[in-house]
Design a protein around this motif. Structure first.
Motif, mmCIF file in Angstrom:
data_model
loop_
_atom_site.group_PDB
_atom_site.id
_atom_site.type_symbol
_atom_site.label_atom_id
_atom_site.label_comp_id
_atom_site.label_asym_id
_atom_site.label_seq_id
_atom_site.Cartn_x
_atom_site.Cartn_y
_atom_site.Cartn_z
ATOM 1 N N VAL A 24 19.298 34.814 24.895
ATOM 2 C CA VAL A 24 20.062 35.661 23.973
ATOM 3 C C VAL A 24 19.143 36.204 22.882
ATOM 4 O O VAL A 24 19.160 37.402 22.577
ATOM 5 N N THR A 25 18.344 35.323 22.308
ATOM 6 C CA THR A 25 17.421 35.770 21.258
ATOM 7 C C THR A 25 16.408 36.769 21.812
ATOM 8 O O THR A 25 16.078 37.766 21.176
ATOM 9 N N LEU A 26 15.932 36.501 23.005
ATOM 10 C CA LEU A 26 14.961 37.405 23.618
ATOM 11 C C LEU A 26 15.603 38.768 23.899
ATOM 12 O O LEU A 26 14.991 39.812 23.698
ATOM 13 N N ARG B 67 24.869 31.866 32.956
ATOM 14 C CA ARG B 67 25.412 30.759 32.176
ATOM 15 C C ARG B 67 24.819 30.778 30.766
ATOM 16 O O ARG B 67 25.514 30.544 29.785
ATOM 17 N N ARG B 68 23.551 31.085 30.677
ATOM 18 C CA ARG B 68 22.902 31.099 29.376
ATOM 19 C C ARG B 68 23.427 32.231 28.509
ATOM 20 O O ARG B 68 23.528 32.115 27.308
ATOM 21 N N PHE B 69 23.772 33.334 29.089
ATOM 22 C CA PHE B 69 24.362 34.435 28.343
ATOM 23 C C PHE B 69 25.849 34.216 28.118
ATOM 24 O O PHE B 69 26.536 35.074 27.580
ATOM 25 N N ASP B 70 26.321 33.113 28.584
ATOM 26 C CA ASP B 70 27.737 32.787 28.471
ATOM 27 C C ASP B 70 28.588 33.834 29.139
ATOM 28 O O ASP B 70 29.679 34.176 28.693
ATOM 29 N N ALA B 71 28.058 34.380 30.224
ATOM 30 C CA ALA B 71 28.799 35.363 31.004
ATOM 31 C C ALA B 71 29.369 34.652 32.202
ATOM 32 O O ALA B 71 28.890 33.606 32.614
ATOM 33 N N GLU B 72 30.387 35.236 32.808
ATOM 34 C CA GLU B 72 30.964 34.684 34.013
ATOM 35 C C GLU B 72 31.053 35.780 35.052
ATOM 36 O O GLU B 72 31.224 36.930 34.687
ATOM 37 N N PRO B 73 30.946 35.421 36.342
ATOM 38 C CA PRO B 73 31.142 36.447 37.364
ATOM 39 C C PRO B 73 32.503 37.088 37.181
ATOM 40 O O PRO B 73 33.499 36.389 37.027
ATOM 41 N N ARG B 74 32.507 38.415 37.120
ATOM 42 C CA ARG B 74 33.778 39.111 36.932
ATOM 43 C C ARG B 74 34.451 39.322 38.281
ATOM 44 O O ARG B 74 33.853 39.846 39.203
#
Lengths: 298, 89
Positions: free
Chosen positions: B49-51, B74-81
């Motif tokens: 996220v910081t990067l 997962r690190r971006f706190d995203a989920e497969p849409r």
């Protein structure tokens, strides 16, 4: 002269292979579409497979970064990235050398890479379409991910160049062109996983209609905003579509596609057959495959 | 394009010696790479996220995730849409 016997365009995410779930009907549908392309290419029996792809900062870094680069030499070797197995693939050196020479003579400032390493942009579709890796390839790297990007009209001109080189090849040489990448996807951002099916379906309507002009009218900014930072890979579809087109009118030396000129009266663009489109959330990509040439199933 | 940040990400991914050096002597390594210690720490920690906010090239972010064994979504706190935004209209 040589013959362009086939032209196709497909998505290339490595997840098609790495995250394939055989009990997932959508995944199976995509693999079946690739199996269809595999069977068709086998029937077309090409001597050369020209693959136009956009690599992912594996082969090229900032120390030397080409807009368009032709792989030359004797072999191309897969990086083995993204879960796609590495392989050494024969490279069609004579075709590649002619493409490089003719391209520079025609005003394309082409770079070259000898015996290149190629990433999943090439290896993923090749693994699915020709796992034997026995058809000599010509990898053509086209920048789709590090701005500034070549404009879409230039990508169409690359397709015209490929078509013209084929006509200057030995009479018996059969060539298939494959453009890879897209469709909508976001990579390495918080929007990863998002797919814009509306954009994808609109793009594929243009492919079906043979409306290359409508595609060339898209700006990079619009494509990025609507379809994600992975979507500019559609420029490789543009190259394949333009390669499959035939010139109509205008001087032979004058490209059909140029800035501000989406004039299809200078080219007959084939109506593409979309073999599959699936929005695949597990692969974070709108997956599409299309046959551009021949217009009927071979 | 954040040239220095991108270059150090690529170096961490591809150069095990530099990565070890960076882990042991962060201040020195950061100075050598032309990035801040905080930026280098973000690289070594896989703080995607910081990067991303720092303008790192998304493909290099993906390469770093691969090198560190991180699931980027997962690190971006995203989920497969299962569907895209347009279907919600």
């Amino acid at each position: 002269m040589g013959s362009l016997v086939g032209a196709y365009a497909t998505s290339h995410t490595a997840m098609i292979i790495r995250k394939f779930q055989p009990d997932n009907d959508v995944h199976v549908a995509v693999h079946q579409a690739f199996a269809q392309v595999r069977a068709e290419v086998d029937r077309l029996s090409p001597d050369v497979l020209v693959v136009v792809g956009s690599e992912h900062l594996n082969s090229f870094g900032y120390d030397s970064f080409p807009q368009i680069c032709v792989g030359i030499g004797e072999t191309a070797t897969g990086w083995g990235d993204g879960g796609v197995a590495s392989a050494e693939v024969p490279l069609a050196g004579a075709f590649a050398a002619q493409l490089l020479a003719d391209g520079v003579a025609a005003g394309f400032d082409l770079a070259f890479s000898a015996n290149p390493k190629i990433d999943h942009a090439f290896m993923a579709p090749m693994t699915l379409i020709r796992p034997e890796m026995d058809i000599p390839v010509v990898p053509v790297f086209q920048n789709a991910n590090t701005e500034p990007l070549p404009p879409l009209w230039r990508c169409a001109q690359l397709g015209e160049l490929l078509r013209d080189v084929v006509t200057r090849r030995p009479a018996a040489e059969r060539v298939v062109i494959l453009g890879t990448g897209g469709l909508s996807h976001w990579v390495g951002t918080p929007e990863m996983g998002r797919i814009n099916t509306e954009f994808d379906e609109r793009f594929l309507r243009h492919v079906r209609a043979g409306d290359l002009g409508a595609i060339l009218a898209m700006t990079t900014a619009d494509v990025l905003a609507e379809a994600g930072n992975g979507a500019p890979e559609i420029r490789n579809w543009v190259t394949a579509i333009a390669a499959a087109s035939t010139r109509e009118g205008g001087a032979a030396s004058e490209p059909a596609w140029a800035p501000g000129r989406g004039d299809e009266r200078r080219a007959r663009v084939p109506k593409g057959a979309v073999l599959a489109y699936e929005s695949v959330p597990e692969w974070a990509t709108g997956i599409a495959l299309a046959r551009l040439l021949p217009e009927q199933e071979p | 394009m954040n040239l220095a940040l991108d270059q150090v990400i690529r170096q961490v991914v591809r150069d095990p010696e530099f990565r070890s050096f960076a882990e042991e002597a962060g201040q020195q390594a950061a100075a050598r790479a032309g990035v801040s210690p905080a930026e280098l720490a973000a690289v070594l920690e896989g703080d995607l996220v910081t990067l991303h906010r720092g303008g790192a090239h998304p493909l290099l972010i993906m390469q770093l995730a691969g090198a560190l064994g991180i699931d980027p979504m997962r690190r971006f706190d995203a989920e497969p849409r299962a569907h895209d935004v347009t279907e919600e209209r």
